[in-house]
Design a protein around this motif. Structure first.
Motif, PDB file in Angstrom:
ATOM      1  N   SER A  24       0.824  -1.201   0.000  1.00  0.00           N
ATOM      2  CA  SER A  24       0.000   0.000   0.000  1.00  0.00           C
ATOM      3  C   SER A  24       0.862   1.256   0.000  1.00  0.00           C
ATOM      4  O   SER A  24       0.475   2.277  -0.535  1.00  0.00           O
ATOM      5  CB  SER A  24      -0.947   0.012   1.192  1.00  0.00           C
ATOM      6  N   THR A  27       2.349   1.980  -3.711  1.00  0.00           N
ATOM      7  CA  THR A  27       1.457   2.584  -4.698  1.00  0.00           C
ATOM      8  C   THR A  27       0.943   3.908  -4.147  1.00  0.00           C
ATOM      9  O   THR A  27       1.249   4.930  -4.668  1.00  0.00           O
ATOM     10  CB  THR A  27       0.302   1.630  -5.027  1.00  0.00           C
ATOM     11  N   ARG A  77     -12.201  -2.720  -6.696  1.00  0.00           N
ATOM     12  CA  ARG A  77     -12.589  -4.111  -6.504  1.00  0.00           C
ATOM     13  C   ARG A  77     -13.062  -4.294  -5.063  1.00  0.00           C
ATOM     14  O   ARG A  77     -12.519  -3.690  -4.148  1.00  0.00           O
ATOM     15  CB  ARG A  77     -11.415  -5.048  -6.777  1.00  0.00           C
ATOM     16  N   TRP A  86     -12.387 -11.359  -5.622  1.00  0.00           N
ATOM     17  CA  TRP A  86     -12.492  -9.911  -5.757  1.00  0.00           C
ATOM     18  C   TRP A  86     -13.331  -9.623  -6.996  1.00  0.00           C
ATOM     19  O   TRP A  86     -13.139 -10.232  -8.041  1.00  0.00           O
ATOM     20  CB  TRP A  86     -11.101  -9.291  -5.917  1.00  0.00           C
ATOM     21  N   THR A  88     -14.814  -6.588  -9.612  1.00  0.00           N
ATOM     22  CA  THR A  88     -14.688  -5.209 -10.069  1.00  0.00           C
ATOM     23  C   THR A  88     -16.066  -4.565 -10.071  1.00  0.00           C
ATOM     24  O   THR A  88     -16.977  -5.052 -10.737  1.00  0.00           O
ATOM     25  CB  THR A  88     -14.073  -5.147 -11.476  1.00  0.00           C
ATOM     26  N   MET A 114     -10.232  -2.574  -2.771  1.00  0.00           N
ATOM     27  CA  MET A 114      -8.870  -2.510  -3.269  1.00  0.00           C
ATOM     28  C   MET A 114      -8.908  -1.731  -4.585  1.00  0.00           C
ATOM     29  O   MET A 114      -9.836  -1.901  -5.384  1.00  0.00           O
ATOM     30  CB  MET A 114      -8.345  -3.929  -3.501  1.00  0.00           C
ATOM     31  N   CYS A 116      -6.979  -1.093  -8.106  1.00  0.00           N
ATOM     32  CA  CYS A 116      -5.964  -1.661  -8.990  1.00  0.00           C
ATOM     33  C   CYS A 116      -5.867  -0.815 -10.252  1.00  0.00           C
ATOM     34  O   CYS A 116      -6.868  -0.268 -10.719  1.00  0.00           O
ATOM     35  CB  CYS A 116      -6.300  -3.097  -9.373  1.00  0.00           C
ATOM     36  N   THR A 130       0.742  -3.703 -13.791  1.00  0.00           N
ATOM     37  CA  THR A 130      -0.418  -3.698 -12.904  1.00  0.00           C
ATOM     38  C   THR A 130       0.053  -3.442 -11.485  1.00  0.00           C
ATOM     39  O   THR A 130       1.050  -4.018 -11.051  1.00  0.00           O
ATOM     40  CB  THR A 130      -1.163  -5.028 -12.955  1.00  0.00           C
ATOM     41  N   THR A 131      -0.651  -2.588 -10.765  1.00  0.00           N
ATOM     42  CA  THR A 131      -0.352  -2.322  -9.367  1.00  0.00           C
ATOM     43  C   THR A 131      -1.664  -2.209  -8.611  1.00  0.00           C
ATOM     44  O   THR A 131      -2.663  -1.764  -9.165  1.00  0.00           O
ATOM     45  CB  THR A 131       0.503  -1.046  -9.203  1.00  0.00           C
ATOM     46  N   CYS A 132      -1.657  -2.638  -7.359  1.00  0.00           N
ATOM     47  CA  CYS A 132      -2.853  -2.564  -6.516  1.00  0.00           C
ATOM     48  C   CYS A 132      -2.493  -2.050  -5.140  1.00  0.00           C
ATOM     49  O   CYS A 132      -1.369  -2.273  -4.662  1.00  0.00           O
ATOM     50  CB  CYS A 132      -3.492  -3.951  -6.362  1.00  0.00           C
ATOM     51  N   THR A 133      -3.439  -1.390  -4.499  1.00  0.00           N
ATOM     52  CA  THR A 133      -3.269  -1.014  -3.110  1.00  0.00           C
ATOM     53  C   THR A 133      -3.527  -2.240  -2.254  1.00  0.00           C
ATOM     54  O   THR A 133      -4.084  -3.230  -2.732  1.00  0.00           O
ATOM     55  CB  THR A 133      -4.257   0.089  -2.695  1.00  0.00           C
TER      56      THR A 133
END
Length: 136
Positions: A24, A27, A77, A86, A88, A114, A116, A130-133
């Motif tokens: 977290s 990002t 998500r 998860w 969307t 989340m 993304c 691709t990046t996600c919290t």
């Protein structure tokens, strides 16, 4: 050969840096916004912003050149219960020359959330990142 070694060293440094900080923080996190985005070219930065009674997902990508056609897609998500998939629930996509930013519609939910993002050069799908919290 030297270019390949240099690219490998950059990749290792990036992996090491991402392992040293929580996902977290790498990002951005709730409420920090664009000010905390890491300045990595062609890599998306994602965060959430509170909007009235809900949240919106925001992502941006800085291109390697101002003329580059850049893509950024952001998704909110949700997950109903631990271990469930998860889903969307909101997304937005922007394709433009240069700097790209996308903002999802507002989402109101009590489920785990989340954000993304996928981004990079629009014409080079193999270079999309691709990046996600972390879930919150």
């Amino acid at each position: 050969m030297r270019a390949r070694i240099a690219a490998l060293m950059v990749a290792v440094a990036g992996i090491t840096a991402s392992m040293a900080t929580p996902a977290s923080a790498a990002t951005t996190t709730e409420g920090t916004g664009a000010a905390a985005c890491t300045a990595v070219v062609d890599h998306p930065c994602a965060w959430l912003e509170k909007d009235g009674g809900g949240i919106v997902g925001v992502a941006q990508v800085s291109p390697s050149s101002p003329a580059q056609l850049t893509l950024v897609q952001v998704e909110v998500r949700t997950q109903r219960a631990w271990g469930s998939p998860w889903v969307t629930v909101a997304s937005a996509t922007t394709v433009t020359n240069g700097f790209a930013k996308a903002v999802t519609p507002r989402v109101v939910t009590k489920d785990l959330r989340m954000i993304c993002a996928v981004g990079g050069p629009a014409l080079e799908a193999s270079q999309h990142v691709t990046t996600c919290t972390g879930p919150f």
